[in-house]
Write a protein that holds these residues in place. Structure first.
Motif, short mmCIF file in Angstrom:
data_model
loop_
_atom_site.label_atom_id
_atom_site.label_comp_id
_atom_site.label_asym_id
_atom_site.label_seq_id
_atom_site.Cartn_x
_atom_site.Cartn_y
_atom_site.Cartn_z
N GLN A 1 -4.79 3.13 -5.20
CA GLN A 1 -6.25 3.23 -5.00
C GLN A 1 -6.82 4.64 -5.03
O GLN A 1 -8.00 4.81 -4.83
N LYS A 2 -5.95 5.62 -5.24
CA LYS A 2 -6.48 7.00 -5.22
C LYS A 2 -6.56 7.52 -6.65
O LYS A 2 -7.11 6.85 -7.51
N THR B 1 -4.64 13.62 3.74
CA THR B 1 -6.01 13.11 3.58
C THR B 1 -6.81 13.24 4.87
O THR B 1 -8.04 13.08 4.86
N PHE C 1 -0.87 12.01 8.21
CA PHE C 1 0.13 11.28 7.42
C PHE C 1 1.53 11.88 7.55
O PHE C 1 2.52 11.18 7.33
N SER D 1 0.85 -1.20 0.00
CA SER D 1 0.00 0.00 0.00
C SER D 1 0.88 1.25 0.00
O SER D 1 2.11 1.16 -0.07
N GLY D 2 0.25 2.41 0.12
CA GLY D 2 0.99 3.66 0.11
C GLY D 2 2.02 3.74 1.23
O GLY D 2 3.09 4.34 1.06
N THR D 3 1.71 3.12 2.36
CA THR D 3 2.64 3.16 3.49
C THR D 3 3.94 2.46 3.12
O THR D 3 5.02 2.87 3.54
N ASP E 1 5.09 12.84 -0.36
CA ASP E 1 4.03 11.84 -0.19
C ASP E 1 2.86 12.33 -1.04
O ASP E 1 2.12 13.23 -0.66
#
Ligand SMILES: Cc1ncc(COP(=O)(O)O)c(C=O)c1O
Length: 387
Positions: free
Chosen positions: A190-191, A140, A90, A63-65, A165
């Protein structure tokens, strides 16, 4: 579909049917020629979407993390000084990640809804030798957007690596990685990139890759180590089979489709569409006399909007009403104000009908919850901007 609900959270978002078809296609081998081609094309398309012809893309399952983690793991060595510019949840996460790799982290932050001033950033950069700074392009949790260009310029002036980021901004907010000289721009699938969750995406500048290659110590994270992934990216780009960790075949096929859509739309057109949708949505909220979390229009993002509930409205009831009205939105995320606001994502393939449908559901839900306003004022405000 009678019971279809519109997904308007800040990721995952509504995906294009052709992207979903690629997800549902028969899974091929990760060394099959058609998959190798998809992977190679995706790498090339990323350079175009990131506006980084010279950058080194990475596509890794996660994922983004993980993308945040990869940038930190590969660029930080113990005792490096890192500056985190935080506008919410974030930014705080990035500080924690950098600490794991032994960095001495300084966080610059301000009141909720505001951005950190360039003067404060420059003062900090001048105070000691920093190795790297991180910027959350759109946090976000607050809907606050930061302009990364002047910060990257400052980073360059002080010879500091800049990491953006862009999980909630890439392919939605304007980013010109090479022109703005940002060293890493990272995101998740996913964004605004428009692919179901599961891909960590990152483009590193030549300077970032040089810093990585000149490390004195091993990367302290086996899975995230560029040493393992760089040969894989190079192989696929040269249309050769390769293996380190099994790639998510269907997700990468879907990524190729979505990146192609983005290029067909035109990256500048896409930025403009996001600006228009966001403006219509924000102005509708203001017309309803709701207060936004970002304290100024200049720092309100184009990918999502965070809005305080009116007084005496219960957030849980409001969100349930929204779902009953067939639109899914998100509650708050920033711990100190979590129950006081909601968040609406408007990114990716979002169109004016989605925006109008969401505002309509918000009006209906507010009314059911007992809030008074002039009927239809939000919708007509948005229509004026969209038409
Ligand atoms: C700005 C930002 N950074 C990082 C992340 C973490 O991404 P993920 O949830 O895919 O790990 C998110 C997730 O929403 C985000 O919005």
């Amino acid at each position: 579909m009678k019971n279809r609900k519109l997904l308007m959270i800040p990721g995952p978002i509504e995906f294009e049917p052709k992207v979903l078809q690629a997800m549902g296609a028969v899974t091929t081998s990760h060394v099959a020629p058609n998959f190798i081609n998809s992977f190679g094309n995706s790498i090339e398309l990323m350079r175009k979407v990131w506006l980084s012809p010279k950058g080194q893309p990475f596509i890794v399952a996660g994922s983004g993390t993980l993308a945040m983690d990869m940038a930190a793991a590969n660029l930080i060595e113990t005792n490096d000084n890192v500056l985190v510019i935080s506008t919410g949840y974030f930014g705080e996460r990035y500080a924690e990640i950098c600490k794991r790799y032994g960095a001495n982290v300084t966080i610059l932050k301000t009141e909720i809804g505001a951005t950190v001033s360039l003067t404060a950033i420059e003062k900090e950069l001048a105070s000691k030798k920093y190795k790297l700074l991180t910027i959350t392009h759109v946090d976000t949790s607050t809907g606050v957007v930061i302009n990364p260009q002047p910060i990257a310029k400052l980073a360059k002036k002080y010879n500091v690596l800049s990491v953006l980021d862009g999980v909630c901004s890439v392919a939605g907010e304007e980013i010109k990685q090479d022109e703005w000289e940002i060293d890493v721009v990272l995101t998740a699938s996913q964004k605004a990139v428009g692919v179901p969750p599961g891909l960590a995406l990152l483009v590193a500048s030549e300077k970032a890759m040089k810093t990585f290659k000149n490390r004195k110590t091993l990367v302290g994270n086996y899975y995230a180590d560029f040493t393992n992934w760089l040969p894989i990216m190079n192989a696929y780009e040269n249309r050769n089979p390769s293996y380190f960790g099994t790639p998510p075949v269907n997700l990468i096929a879907a990524l190729e489709v979505s990146l192609q859509f983005i290029i067909e739309e035109g990256i500048e057109n896409r930025f403009k569409r996001h600006q228009k949708m966001a403006l219509a949505f924000r102005e509708a909220m203001l017309a309803l006399e709701l207060q936004l979390v970002p304290i100024s229009k200049n720092n309100s993002s184009n990918t999502l909007t965070a809005v305080y509930y009116p007084e005496n409205i219960n957030g849980g009831d409001f969100l349930k009403n929204m779902s009953d009205n067939n639109v899914i939105i998100a509650g708050g995320l920033l711990p100190s104000i979590k129950t006081k606001y909601f968040r609406v994502g408007h990114m990716g393939s979002v169109n004016s009908n989605d925006v109008i449908a969401t505002i309509s559901a918000i009006e209906k839900s507010l009314k059911t919850c007992g809030y008074h306003f002039r009927n239809g004022i939000g919708i007509s405000t948005a229509q004026d901007i969209l038409s």
